[in-house]
Write an enzyme that holds these catalytic residues in place. Structure first.
Site, PDB file in Angstrom:
ATOM      1  N   SER A 299       0.803  -1.217   0.000  1.00  0.00           N
ATOM      2  CA  SER A 299       0.000   0.000   0.000  1.00  0.00           C
ATOM      3  C   SER A 299       0.843   1.278   0.000  1.00  0.00           C
ATOM      4  O   SER A 299       1.510   1.572  -0.981  1.00  0.00           O
ATOM      5  CB  SER A 299      -0.958  -0.045   1.193  1.00  0.00           C
ATOM      6  OG  SER A 299      -1.939   0.951   1.098  1.00  0.00           O
ATOM      7  N   ASP A 310       9.905   5.246 -10.359  1.00  0.00           N
ATOM      8  CA  ASP A 310       9.466   5.810 -11.645  1.00  0.00           C
ATOM      9  C   ASP A 310      10.298   7.019 -12.051  1.00  0.00           C
ATOM     10  O   ASP A 310      10.521   7.259 -13.239  1.00  0.00           O
ATOM     11  CB  ASP A 310       7.991   6.213 -11.567  1.00  0.00           C
ATOM     12  CG  ASP A 310       7.051   5.025 -11.747  1.00  0.00           C
ATOM     13  OD1 ASP A 310       7.535   3.873 -11.687  1.00  0.00           O
ATOM     14  OD2 ASP A 310       5.839   5.243 -11.941  1.00  0.00           O
ATOM     15  N   LYS A 324      -0.638  -4.221  -3.427  1.00  0.00           N
ATOM     16  CA  LYS A 324      -1.911  -3.675  -2.970  1.00  0.00           C
ATOM     17  C   LYS A 324      -2.034  -2.236  -3.458  1.00  0.00           C
ATOM     18  O   LYS A 324      -1.382  -1.340  -2.935  1.00  0.00           O
ATOM     19  CB  LYS A 324      -1.976  -3.764  -1.443  1.00  0.00           C
ATOM     20  CG  LYS A 324      -3.365  -3.502  -0.862  1.00  0.00           C
ATOM     21  CD  LYS A 324      -3.568  -2.048  -0.556  1.00  0.00           C
ATOM     22  CE  LYS A 324      -4.923  -1.809   0.052  1.00  0.00           C
ATOM     23  NZ  LYS A 324      -5.159  -0.383   0.332  1.00  0.00           N
TER      24      LYS A 324
END
Length: 530
Positions: A299, A310, A324
């Site tokens: 999460s 990224d 998740k």
């Protein structure tokens, strides 16, 4: 025998998975909600009609709250694995877990031989002010006994916790003498930063166990303290971190990313797309950064790791994360229960959804974590190649994947150290905790001579003495012969004893500084920052 070894290695992970399944993964508490009652609508539903009939016609008395709770539970099973119903008591505990504090007396305790022993007193907390010490035995609270086989941790918490400002009269035993201590309860912080210390002159380490309402504040304090000590490289440990408030992860990411870079965005059928971007100069926008993750990092941990991966800001080391990528909001119902409802999915800056498929049901979804052990994924790097989803390309051209957790840039297998079945008794009996606690009380003046946790971790010179005493303890208390251990097993167990001992004096800082000496993931991280 092989089955036993697998069980030994995997059992702690399975327990952790069960904890993750019950954790509050959402990022926002909708405390008021819009509901005046879950079943109250302008037009009665068939469910409401059935409840009314039971109330007015059923032959025996019945608890309608239980019926309603059961009906809601059944409804939730038709949704995703992270939409959950909390009965009133569990709802309060779920909220407390991520508030970062609770009302209590400010001690940690453990039960040895059916007696509550104080193992830590919060400096400056209510018990410290009242004069409690490590080693005190609490035998009663407000004349309610806390001695005997029926005393559970939940019962103990029920007695010692209470509204801030209220009094708890403790009956304690100290040096074989019984005395009463009046403790005025207060607000007790629950740190989410387990450890923060300098590994060497320029490399810092921070360990975060969950994302609570106070995590960003704790993180910033730790980051500033380490920078004052000369840190320009950071290892941020999110292993085992099951998530929490997403906004805390976003604020942390902002400290690592410059400009107005996108950190995460959320979107759902009934939830419009919402972007979260960096918005202020960060404390650590430059400098080498390594993020550690494993199969229990979930999460909010994945939000943070995904954003930094990224943007090519951090190197990710460890094993594929939980997977998740759903956002929950919590809605309180009129009876004090609550529903944690998935309202959106979150996506990394490149548009990656981290969520694993859950179309085969909650049981299969949760068992996927244990399957990673049996199919070899947590043991062999090559096995990860078959588990990635859609490919995405970072600004530097690095390939990352979506659809099933964060894939690390560098894989480190799970530790497969095992012990003979006969030795496992010392782990399940609590023998290690009771031994280290007694050893600390007897040798506290010696332990206190070390300047800090770093000094202790580097220069502790009682390993042989402690080991010899533990061998005798295990033989007499658990009928376990530790001479059957090989050199590697003995070294690992000795290190664990030293870590537990360090925790009594320097909390988790001492614990992790000892354990991290032999941690393969930390070793890989140190290799990368160099």
């Amino acid at each position: 025998m092989m089955g036993n070894k697998k069980l030994q290695v995997w059992l702690p992970l399975l327990f952790s998975v069960v904890l993750i399944a019950g954790m509050f993964f959402g990022y926002k508490l909708n405390k008021g909600g819009n509901s005046k009652g879950f079943f109250k609508t302008s037009r009665p539903t068939s469910l409401q009609e059935a409840l009314d009939l039971i109330r007015s016609k059923y032959v025996d008395p019945v608890s309608l709250d239980s019926l309603q709770g059961g009906a809601i539970q059944e409804m939730m099973t038709e949704l995703d694995p992270h939409s959950v119903y909390f009965p009133p008591v569990e709802s309060k505990e779920a909220i407390e877990d991520l508030q970062g504090n609770f009302d209590g007396i400010g001690v940690e305790f453990n039960v040895f031989t059916d007696t509550v022993n104080v193992t830590y007193v919060l400096p400056g907390g209510p018990s410290d002010v009242a004069g409690l010490r490590i080693g005190d035995k609490i035998v009663a609270v407000n004349d309610s006994s806390l001695v005997g086989a029926g005393v559970t941790n939940s019962k103990i918490r029920e007695f010692i916790r209470g509204k801030s400002g209220s009094s708890a009269v403790l009956t304690i035993v100290r040096d074989a003498k019984v005395q009463k201590v009046n403790v005025k309860r207060g607000s007790i912080p629950v740190p989410s930063v387990d450890a923060a210390y300098m590994i060497n002159a320029k490399t810092g380490y921070i360990k975060l166990n969950k994302f609570t309402a106070t995590s960003y504040e704790e993180f910033m304090q730790a980051l500033e303290d380490l920078q004052k000590q000369g840190m320009n490289e950071l290892i941020y440990d999110l292993r085992g971190n099951g998530g929490g408030f997403m906004n805390e992860a976003i604020d942390m990411a902002d400290e690592f990313l410059d400009g107005d870079k996108l950190i995460v965005y959320t979107e759902g059928v009934n939830s419009k797309k919402r972007e979260y971007r960096a918005k202020r100069p960060g404390l650590f926008e430059k400098g080498k950064l390594v993020i550690l993750i494993d199969e229990l990092s979930a999460s909010a941990s994945e939000v943070l790791a995904g954003a930094l991966q990224d943007w090519d800001r951090a190197t990710i080391i460890g094993r594929r994360s939980f997977g998740k990528g759903l956002v929950q909001e919590q809605y309180e119902l009129s009876d004090g229960s609550a529903i944690r409802l998935t309202v959106a999915r979150y996506y990394s800056p490149l548009g990656r959804s981290i969520q694993r498929p859950y179309d085969k049901g909650k049981k299969v979804y949760m068992e996927e974590i244990s399957e990673r052990y049996y199919n070899g994924e947590v043991l062999y790097a090559d096995s990860n190649k078959v588990n990635h989803g859609k490919e995405y390309k970072t600004p530097s051209g690095h390939i990352v994947y979506g659809g099933g957790g964060i894939m690390p840039d560098y894989f480190v297998p799970i530790d497969t150290s095992t012990y003979p079945v006969s030795i496992n008794r010392i782990f399940t009996s609590g023998s290690i905790n009771s031994f280290v606690y007694s050893y600390y009380l007897k040798n506290r003046p010696v332990i206190d001579q070390y300047k800090n946790a770093t000094d202790y971790a580097q220069h502790f010179n009682q390993s042989s003495q402690m080991w010899n005493e533990f061998v005798q303890h295990a033989a007499s208390k658990d009928s376990v012969n530790l001479s059957t251990l090989n050199a590697k097993q003995q070294q690992t167990l000795q290190r664990r004893l030293e870590a537990f001992l360090g925790r009594f004096r320097w909390r988790n800082n001492g614990y992790y500084q000892v354990l991290n000496h032999d941690d393969a993931v930390i070793a890989k991280a140190m290799e990368m920052v160099k």
